[in-house]
Scaffold this motif. Structure first.
Motif, PDB file in Angstrom:
ATOM      1  N   ASP A   1       3.553   2.782  -3.705  1.00  0.00           N
ATOM      2  CA  ASP A   1       4.578   1.716  -3.475  1.00  0.00           C
ATOM      3  C   ASP A   1       5.021   1.602  -2.335  1.00  0.00           C
ATOM      4  O   ASP A   1       6.133   0.630  -2.413  1.00  0.00           O
ATOM      5  CB  ASP A   1       5.290   2.987  -4.382  1.00  0.00           C
ATOM      6  CG  ASP A   1       5.789   3.197  -5.400  1.00  0.00           C
ATOM      7  OD1 ASP A   1       5.456   2.106  -6.094  1.00  0.00           O
ATOM      8  OD2 ASP A   1       5.992   4.477  -6.217  1.00  0.00           O
ATOM      9  N   ARG A   2       5.136   2.355  -1.709  1.00  0.00           N
ATOM     10  CA  ARG A   2       5.491   2.302  -0.143  1.00  0.00           C
ATOM     11  C   ARG A   2       3.961   1.403   0.092  1.00  0.00           C
ATOM     12  O   ARG A   2       4.540   0.794   1.734  1.00  0.00           O
ATOM     13  CB  ARG A   2       5.165   3.348   0.945  1.00  0.00           C
ATOM     14  CG  ARG A   2       5.574   4.520   0.996  1.00  0.00           C
ATOM     15  CD  ARG A   2       5.922   5.123   2.068  1.00  0.00           C
ATOM     16  NE  ARG A   2       4.683   6.645   1.301  1.00  0.00           N
ATOM     17  CZ  ARG A   2       4.867   7.590   0.933  1.00  0.00           C
ATOM     18  NH1 ARG A   2       6.450   8.134   0.266  1.00  0.00           N
ATOM     19  NH2 ARG A   2       4.255   8.395   0.699  1.00  0.00           N
ATOM     20  N   ILE A   3       3.090   1.084   0.326  1.00  0.00           N
ATOM     21  CA  ILE A   3       2.269  -0.183   0.399  1.00  0.00           C
ATOM     22  C   ILE A   3       2.872  -1.924   0.111  1.00  0.00           C
ATOM     23  O   ILE A   3       2.957  -2.773   0.500  1.00  0.00           O
ATOM     24  CB  ILE A   3       0.905  -0.162   0.093  1.00  0.00           C
ATOM     25  CG1 ILE A   3       0.143   0.805   1.053  1.00  0.00           C
ATOM     26  CG2 ILE A   3       0.375  -1.433   0.480  1.00  0.00           C
ATOM     27  CD1 ILE A   3      -1.396   1.544   0.262  1.00  0.00           C
TER      28      ILE A   3
ATOM     29  N   THR B   1      -4.527  -4.793   5.627  1.00  0.00           N
ATOM     30  CA  THR B   1      -6.116  -4.620   6.139  1.00  0.00           C
ATOM     31  C   THR B   1      -6.014  -2.952   5.774  1.00  0.00           C
ATOM     32  O   THR B   1      -4.794  -1.704   5.378  1.00  0.00           O
ATOM     33  CB  THR B   1      -5.754  -4.238   7.542  1.00  0.00           C
ATOM     34  OG1 THR B   1      -4.299  -3.370   8.535  1.00  0.00           O
ATOM     35  CG2 THR B   1      -5.375  -5.392   8.269  1.00  0.00           C
ATOM     36  N   GLY B   2      -7.083  -2.013   5.448  1.00  0.00           N
ATOM     37  CA  GLY B   2      -7.483  -0.750   5.311  1.00  0.00           C
ATOM     38  C   GLY B   2      -7.325  -0.658   3.419  1.00  0.00           C
ATOM     39  O   GLY B   2      -6.861  -1.348   3.142  1.00  0.00           O
ATOM     40  N   GLY B   3      -8.094   0.098   3.013  1.00  0.00           N
ATOM     41  CA  GLY B   3      -7.483   1.176   0.890  1.00  0.00           C
ATOM     42  C   GLY B   3      -8.392  -0.049   0.964  1.00  0.00           C
ATOM     43  O   GLY B   3      -7.700  -0.867  -0.521  1.00  0.00           O
ATOM     44  N   MET B   4      -9.300  -0.801   0.820  1.00  0.00           N
ATOM     45  CA  MET B   4     -10.267  -1.640  -0.021  1.00  0.00           C
ATOM     46  C   MET B   4     -11.141  -1.950  -0.563  1.00  0.00           C
ATOM     47  O   MET B   4     -11.847  -2.845  -1.568  1.00  0.00           O
ATOM     48  CB  MET B   4      -9.759  -3.839   1.060  1.00  0.00           C
ATOM     49  CG  MET B   4      -8.661  -4.060   1.297  1.00  0.00           C
ATOM     50  SD  MET B   4      -7.496  -4.452   0.332  1.00  0.00           S
ATOM     51  CE  MET B   4      -8.748  -5.623  -0.979  1.00  0.00           C
TER      52      MET B   4
ATOM     53  N   THR C   1      -5.047   0.192  -1.772  1.00  0.00           N
ATOM     54  CA  THR C   1      -4.471  -1.523  -1.541  1.00  0.00           C
ATOM     55  C   THR C   1      -4.517  -2.200  -1.857  1.00  0.00           C
ATOM     56  O   THR C   1      -3.260  -2.851  -2.770  1.00  0.00           O
ATOM     57  CB  THR C   1      -4.620  -1.973  -0.055  1.00  0.00           C
ATOM     58  OG1 THR C   1      -5.031  -0.962   0.588  1.00  0.00           O
ATOM     59  CG2 THR C   1      -3.915  -3.707   0.334  1.00  0.00           C
ATOM     60  N   PRO C   2      -5.423  -2.820  -3.611  1.00  0.00           N
ATOM     61  CA  PRO C   2      -5.227  -3.793  -4.431  1.00  0.00           C
ATOM     62  C   PRO C   2      -4.140  -3.559  -5.159  1.00  0.00           C
ATOM     63  O   PRO C   2      -3.573  -4.296  -5.783  1.00  0.00           O
ATOM     64  CB  PRO C   2      -7.275  -3.590  -5.142  1.00  0.00           C
ATOM     65  CG  PRO C   2      -7.369  -2.931  -3.712  1.00  0.00           C
ATOM     66  CD  PRO C   2      -6.967  -1.642  -2.696  1.00  0.00           C
ATOM     67  N   GLY C   3      -4.103  -2.322  -5.343  1.00  0.00           N
ATOM     68  CA  GLY C   3      -3.345  -1.497  -6.906  1.00  0.00           C
ATOM     69  C   GLY C   3      -1.680  -2.617  -6.031  1.00  0.00           C
ATOM     70  O   GLY C   3      -0.884  -2.855  -6.676  1.00  0.00           O
ATOM     71  N   ALA C   4      -1.260  -2.138  -5.019  1.00  0.00           N
ATOM     72  CA  ALA C   4      -0.320  -2.179  -4.150  1.00  0.00           C
ATOM     73  C   ALA C   4      -0.278  -3.890  -3.719  1.00  0.00           C
ATOM     74  O   ALA C   4       0.919  -3.978  -4.257  1.00  0.00           O
ATOM     75  CB  ALA C   4      -0.451  -1.527  -2.749  1.00  0.00           C
ATOM     76  N   ILE C   5      -1.387  -4.609  -3.971  1.00  0.00           N
ATOM     77  CA  ILE C   5      -0.705  -5.675  -3.785  1.00  0.00           C
ATOM     78  C   ILE C   5      -0.266  -6.628  -4.855  1.00  0.00           C
ATOM     79  O   ILE C   5       0.899  -7.679  -5.105  1.00  0.00           O
ATOM     80  CB  ILE C   5      -1.806  -6.497  -2.815  1.00  0.00           C
ATOM     81  CG1 ILE C   5      -2.279  -6.291  -1.564  1.00  0.00           C
ATOM     82  CG2 ILE C   5      -1.781  -7.823  -3.185  1.00  0.00           C
ATOM     83  CD1 ILE C   5      -3.460  -6.648  -1.265  1.00  0.00           C
TER      84      ILE C   5
END
Length: 180
Positions: free
Chosen positions: A57-59, A77-80, A88-92
């Motif tokens: 959620d924060r991302i 950047t990060g978490g890929m 990060t992919p889920g946040a995107i």
């Protein structure tokens, strides 16, 4: 036409750096300086860099804050990777951005994510190699993004031919076979 030359456009860019390690100060952010240097080669205005933990959620909120500020592109950047805390992919995806591809047949850069928010704002997920490899998928995609040349999954698939950077002692990129 055989050839079409598109001009680069001015872009307002938001950078979202993710990772508990960076957020809590256990490691120093190595992405920010590299990404800013690569963006400086083009007509860009950096809106800022937000460092967040691995909370989806924060991302997603950080990405949306830049879009709401008028960002023409958001770079994450990060978490890929594929570890459980690489969110990060889920946040995107949670932002509503349409994911074109999560993965590319390019080394360095296989864990690259390309998406478009409302069909026109690129939201990129950069793999870790961008931090330490001289040339990566980011170097192949950035010129097209800067020219508003919409990239498709098929475009990324074609990069498999010539998709291996040979990390030559004397780099002559872009005058080489990388990504061609």
């Amino acid at each position: 036409p055989l050839l079409k030359v598109l001009p680069y456009k001015h872009k307002r860019v938001g950078i979202v750096t993710t990772g508990n390690e960076v957020y809590h100060g256990r490691i120093k952010d190595g992405f920010g300086p590299v990404v800013k240097q690569k963006l400086a080669e083009y007509d860009t205005e950096i809106l800022g860099q937000t460092i967040v933990d691995d909370n989806i959620d924060r991302i997603a909120n950080a990405i949306m804050e830049y879009i709401n500020q008028g960002a023409d592109m958001v770079v994450c950047t990060g978490g890929m990777s594929v570890d459980p805390d690489d969110t990060t992919p889920g946040a995107i995806k949670k932002t509503g951005a349409k994911i074109v591809s999560y993965g590319a047949p390019v080394l360095p850069g296989a864990m690259f994510l390309l998406s478009y928010y409302k069909n026109d704002i690129p939201v990129l997920g950069l793999p870790g190699c961008v931090m330490y490899s001289k040339r990566t998928i980011f170097d192949l995609m950035l010129p097209r993004i800067m020219a508003d040349d919409k990239i498709t999954g098929n475009d990324l698939n074609k990069l498999g031919v010539g998709g291996l950077c040979l990390e030559c002692d004397i780099c002559v990129f872009p005058n080489c076979g990388f990504g061609r």
